[in-house]
Write a protein that holds these residues in place. Structure first.
Motif: not given
Length: 92
Positions: A2, A23, A27, A50-52, A82, A84
């Motif tokens: 995303d 986010p 977090t 999950t990373q941003m 973002v 996954n």
């Protein structure tokens, strides 16, 4: 994957203010990463996290690989991305 719009505001002589979007997930950790030109970072996947990813200054390419596909995205200061869990990433 995303894309979240980052609001950039500049004022002459005062620098820049960037508003990072909230986010869409809880977090636990935040990391600041820097790299030299030509250096590859990441090169792994996270099983549960999950990373941003947001580029604060400059640009880079984000390569994602997952079952069913591979994407190459040019990252800049305008968008946070973002990622996954179980997506293999490389930042170049």
């Amino acid at each position: 994957m995303d894309f979240l719009k980052v609001s950039l505001h500049s004022s002459p002589g005062m620098g820049r203010l960037s508003v990072i979007p909230e986010p869409p997930f809880a977090t636990r950790n935040q990391f600041l990463l820097s790299a030299m030109n030509g250096e590859v970072r990441g090169d792994h996947a996270h099983r549960k996290a999950t990373q941003m990813i947001w580029v604060m200054k400059g640009s880079c390419q984000l390569i994602t690989q997952y079952p069913g596909g591979r994407h190459i995205v040019s990252c800049s200061e305008e968008y946070a991305i973002v990622i996954n869990p179980m997506v293999w990433i490389q930042l170049c």
